[in-house]
Motif scaffolding. Structure first.
Motif, PDB file in Angstrom:
ATOM      1  N   GLN A 157      35.431  25.413 -37.659  1.00 38.92           N
ATOM      2  CA  GLN A 157      35.633  23.968 -37.733  1.00 38.92           C
ATOM      3  C   GLN A 157      36.115  23.408 -36.398  1.00 38.92           C
ATOM      4  O   GLN A 157      35.668  22.340 -35.970  1.00 38.92           O
ATOM      5  N   VAL A 158      37.022  24.111 -35.741  1.00 39.13           N
ATOM      6  CA  VAL A 158      37.506  23.672 -34.429  1.00 39.13           C
ATOM      7  C   VAL A 158      36.347  23.659 -33.435  1.00 39.13           C
ATOM      8  O   VAL A 158      36.178  22.697 -32.667  1.00 39.13           O
ATOM      9  N   ASP A 159      35.529  24.690 -33.467  1.00 43.71           N
ATOM     10  CA  ASP A 159      34.365  24.773 -32.594  1.00 43.71           C
ATOM     11  C   ASP A 159      33.448  23.572 -32.817  1.00 43.71           C
ATOM     12  O   ASP A 159      33.013  22.909 -31.870  1.00 43.71           O
ATOM     13  N   GLY A 160      33.183  23.276 -34.083  1.00 47.46           N
ATOM     14  CA  GLY A 160      32.359  22.116 -34.406  1.00 47.46           C
ATOM     15  C   GLY A 160      33.016  20.811 -33.980  1.00 47.46           C
ATOM     16  O   GLY A 160      32.335  19.870 -33.537  1.00 47.46           O
ATOM     17  N   GLY A 161      34.329  20.744 -34.102  1.00 45.31           N
ATOM     18  CA  GLY A 161      35.060  19.557 -33.672  1.00 45.31           C
ATOM     19  C   GLY A 161      34.920  19.303 -32.180  1.00 45.31           C
ATOM     20  O   GLY A 161      34.759  18.151 -31.746  1.00 45.31           O
ATOM     21  N   PHE A 162      34.977  20.370 -31.378  1.00 50.44           N
ATOM     22  CA  PHE A 162      34.767  20.202 -29.935  1.00 50.44           C
ATOM     23  C   PHE A 162      33.345  19.728 -29.650  1.00 50.44           C
ATOM     24  O   PHE A 162      33.128  18.869 -28.789  1.00 50.44           O
ATOM     25  N   ASP A 163      32.376  20.260 -30.378  1.00 52.09           N
ATOM     26  CA  ASP A 163      30.993  19.803 -30.202  1.00 52.09           C
ATOM     27  C   ASP A 163      30.877  18.315 -30.527  1.00 52.09           C
ATOM     28  O   ASP A 163      30.255  17.556 -29.787  1.00 52.09           O
ATOM     29  N   ASP A 164      31.481  17.910 -31.653  1.00 53.37           N
ATOM     30  CA  ASP A 164      31.439  16.498 -32.049  1.00 53.37           C
ATOM     31  C   ASP A 164      32.121  15.622 -31.002  1.00 53.37           C
ATOM     32  O   ASP A 164      31.621  14.532 -30.667  1.00 53.37           O
ATOM     33  N   ALA A 165      33.263  16.068 -30.489  1.00 55.17           N
ATOM     34  CA  ALA A 165      33.979  15.299 -29.469  1.00 55.17           C
ATOM     35  C   ALA A 165      33.147  15.176 -28.199  1.00 55.17           C
ATOM     36  O   ALA A 165      33.099  14.092 -27.585  1.00 55.17           O
TER      37      ALA A 165
ATOM     38  N   HIS B  90      30.413  21.602 -25.571  1.00 53.72           N
ATOM     39  CA  HIS B  90      31.528  22.148 -24.785  1.00 53.72           C
ATOM     40  C   HIS B  90      31.315  23.550 -24.226  1.00 53.72           C
ATOM     41  O   HIS B  90      32.236  24.145 -23.708  1.00 53.72           O
TER      42      HIS B  90
END
Length: 110
Positions: free
Chosen positions: A80-88, A104
């Motif tokens: 989820q954190v990995d996906g969050g960085f992608d979204d950001a 990222h």
């Protein structure tokens, strides 16, 4: 001095995948123990080893199951954190008008 957050390559995604692999390996421990017992056969010379393996596998079975669950949860959070960085990355790129840019997955160099 600038304070940049740098995620080197696919570090978070790789960590999630490796943790998932460890959990899967631990989850196969009972089957692995059974396979080793079968490979050892019924010879009296190895009965102590067979018994020790079985005892060890059984004695920490509950802890191993708990650990597998914890590792699976950690892997999920990291994904989820990995996906969050992608979204950001995508949102920030769009906000400054850069259009689509790579996510990222940098090289870790500022």
């Amino acid at each position: 001095m600038t304070r940049d957050l740098v995620i080197a390559g696919d570090a978070i995604g790789e960590a999630a995948a490796r943790i998932r692999a460890v959990a899967a390996s631990l989850g196969r421990a009972d089957a692995d123990c059974g396979a080793v017992r079968a490979a050892l056969g019924d010879a009296a010379e190895v009965s102590g080893l067979r018994d020790a393996m079985s005892s060890f596998a059984a004695s920490w079975s509950v802890r191993r199951e708990s650990l597998c669950g914890t590792l699976d949860s950690l892997s999920g959070v990291l994904s989820q954190v990995d996906g969050g960085f992608d979204d950001a990355d995508r949102a920030l790129s769009s906000a400054v008008g850069l259009g689509p840019v790579p996510v990222h997955r940098g090289d870790g160099v500022d």
